[in-house]
Design a protein around this motif. Structure first.
Motif, PDB file in Angstrom:
ATOM      1  N   ASN A 273       0.865  -1.284  -0.177  1.00  0.00           N
ATOM      2  CA  ASN A 273       0.086  -0.035  -0.091  1.00  0.00           C
ATOM      3  C   ASN A 273       0.766   1.235   0.082  1.00  0.00           C
ATOM      4  O   ASN A 273       0.720   2.217  -0.546  1.00  0.00           O
ATOM      5  N   THR A 274       2.118   1.153   0.721  1.00  0.00           N
ATOM      6  CA  THR A 274       2.779   2.427   0.765  1.00  0.00           C
ATOM      7  C   THR A 274       3.471   2.758  -0.626  1.00  0.00           C
ATOM      8  O   THR A 274       3.543   3.775  -0.903  1.00  0.00           O
ATOM      9  N   LEU A 275       3.844   1.520  -1.146  1.00  0.00           N
ATOM     10  CA  LEU A 275       4.577   1.805  -2.445  1.00  0.00           C
ATOM     11  C   LEU A 275       3.609   2.179  -3.266  1.00  0.00           C
ATOM     12  O   LEU A 275       3.909   3.216  -4.350  1.00  0.00           O
ATOM     13  N   GLU A 276       2.452   1.468  -3.430  1.00  0.00           N
ATOM     14  CA  GLU A 276       1.320   2.161  -4.392  1.00  0.00           C
ATOM     15  C   GLU A 276       1.126   3.759  -4.144  1.00  0.00           C
ATOM     16  O   GLU A 276       0.821   4.295  -5.091  1.00  0.00           O
ATOM     17  N   SER A 277       0.994   4.024  -2.768  1.00  0.00           N
ATOM     18  CA  SER A 277       0.778   5.564  -2.584  1.00  0.00           C
ATOM     19  C   SER A 277       1.651   6.190  -3.203  1.00  0.00           C
ATOM     20  O   SER A 277       1.571   7.282  -3.968  1.00  0.00           O
ATOM     21  N   ALA A 278       2.827   5.888  -3.275  1.00  0.00           N
ATOM     22  CA  ALA A 278       4.115   6.374  -3.683  1.00  0.00           C
ATOM     23  C   ALA A 278       3.975   6.695  -5.214  1.00  0.00           C
ATOM     24  O   ALA A 278       4.345   7.682  -5.970  1.00  0.00           O
ATOM     25  N   GLU A 279       3.946   5.523  -5.877  1.00  0.00           N
ATOM     26  CA  GLU A 279       3.580   5.375  -7.386  1.00  0.00           C
ATOM     27  C   GLU A 279       2.536   6.255  -7.804  1.00  0.00           C
ATOM     28  O   GLU A 279       2.598   6.807  -9.010  1.00  0.00           O
ATOM     29  N   ARG A 280       1.325   6.328  -6.997  1.00  0.00           N
ATOM     30  CA  ARG A 280       0.140   7.228  -7.552  1.00  0.00           C
ATOM     31  C   ARG A 280       0.705   8.527  -7.548  1.00  0.00           C
ATOM     32  O   ARG A 280       0.409   9.335  -8.627  1.00  0.00           O
ATOM     33  N   GLY A 281       1.516   9.074  -6.498  1.00  0.00           N
ATOM     34  CA  GLY A 281       2.063  10.467  -6.408  1.00  0.00           C
ATOM     35  C   GLY A 281       2.894  10.698  -7.407  1.00  0.00           C
ATOM     36  O   GLY A 281       3.226  11.747  -8.086  1.00  0.00           O
ATOM     37  N   ALA A 282       3.518   9.494  -8.275  1.00  0.00           N
ATOM     38  CA  ALA A 282       4.629   9.986  -8.959  1.00  0.00           C
ATOM     39  C   ALA A 282       4.187   9.927 -10.493  1.00  0.00           C
ATOM     40  O   ALA A 282       4.818  10.250 -11.308  1.00  0.00           O
ATOM     41  N   THR A 283       2.778   9.613 -10.579  1.00  0.00           N
ATOM     42  CA  THR A 283       2.522   9.377 -12.112  1.00  0.00           C
ATOM     43  C   THR A 283       1.666  10.899 -12.404  1.00  0.00           C
ATOM     44  O   THR A 283       1.350  11.607 -11.448  1.00  0.00           O
TER      45      THR A 283
END
Ligand code: NAP
Length: 283
Positions: A273-283
């Motif tokens: 979940n933490t990784l996906e949160s960062a990935e969402r912010g990165a796109t």
């Protein structure tokens, strides 16, 4: 034939390897996924949980911050810390370890965490997203249970799944995730008069009660998938689940052990979940 073991430790390791690779790819773009963990008070079990979470972050290349406060820390101060972390671009997930001291309202704390960083998936918004089938963070333990079920390769569509327990953090989200996967879902709880009547019909049973031997041999359909969320102590003080493992494994098709089943998956899904949160912010 005895049930096949669903190895949560191995699956967890496999997912953590994937998390590490994705975290490295993000880091190469200048973004390191970050988790903030807040512990208030001196509960020894909570101290172990937060230590394990921080350690798991370090092992997978996630940045983590552990904030520890003594039991007298005020609610207003805690909420102020959460608001500051909500605004911190290095933090993609915020987790406040439960239980909190009595003078702090846990729901108020959870609702103060920005939905975009609610990696525990406990807020009303996250629960509503799950209910409505919208994207959002899924609570880590039921999310991990879904991964364990998926790992069997048995499709859930059209299967009857029985969830024992209806807590907001495990039972209810578990039932909603199974429903979203097209299972027919029954939820049992402490007022269910004859648990076995339901579990004997189940292709999948998820036991999330906190009472050992809740699910015994005569309550399981041959070949069923049995997921044991419970964490209890037996008479010898050893960790055990809600399922009578020795009795049920000759009947079930698949079963998770305790320890080594659901437990390792919970922290792993927090990393996801933490990784996906960062990935969402990165796109
Ligand atoms: P909880 O909030 O205490 O909920 C327990 C649920 O079990 C309640 O819905 C309760 O029904 C139901 N229940 C109690 N006695 C029952 C009975 N005799 N028959 C049928 N249902 C019964 O607990 P939780 O937070 O959901 O956790 C459940 C267990 O999972 C605990 O052992 C906990 O330690 C463990 N857990 C493990 C992990 C992990 O990572 N492995 C993570 C979270 C939790 P009512 O609603 O009617 O009271």
């Amino acid at each position: 034939m005895p049930a096949q073991l669903i190895n949560g430790t191995a699956l967890s390791q496999q997912i953590r390897t994937e998390v590490a690779a994705r975290a490295a790819a993000l880091a190469a773009r200048g973004i390191q996924p970050g988790l903030a963990v807040i512990l208030v008070g001196e509960d020894p079990a909570s101290a172990v949980y937060v230590r394990n979470k921080v350690k798991a972050c370090a092992e997978t290349g996630l940045h983590s911050v552990l904030e520890k406060y003594d039991a007298s820390f005020g609610e207003a101060e805690l909420l102020a810390r959460i608001r500051a972390l909500n605004d911190d671009p290095a933090i993609h997930g915020i987790l406040v370890q439960m239980p909190l001291p009595k003078h702090i309202n846990p729901q108020r704390v959870i609702e103060t965490i920005s939905t975009a960083k609610d990696v525990d998936g406990y807020s009303v918004q996250s629960a509503g997203d799950l209910m409505a089938g919208l994207p959002g963070f899924r609570p880590c333990t039921p999310y991990g249970c879904m991964k364990l079920i998926e790992s069997t390769g048995v499709p859930l569509k059209g299967k009857h799944a029985v969830v024992i327990g209806r807590s907001n953090t495990v039972g209810k989200p578990m039932a909603l995730l199974l429903l979203a996967a097209n299972a027919t879902v029954t939820i049992c709880h402490s007022a269910t008069p004859d648990l076995g009547l339901f579990t004997r019909q189940a292709d999948v049973v998820v036991a999330a009660v906190g009472r050992r031997n809740t699910l015994t041999a005569g309550m399981v359909k041959p070949g069923a998938i049995v997921i044991d969320v419970g964490m209890n102590r037996n008479d010898e003080g050893k960790l055990c689940g809600d399922v009578d493992f020795a009795g049920v494994s000759p009947i079930a098709g698949w079963i998770t052990p305790v320890p080594g089943g659901v437990g390792p998956m919970t922290i792993t899904m927090l990393l996801v979940n933490t990784l996906e949160s960062a990935e969402r912010g990165a796109t």
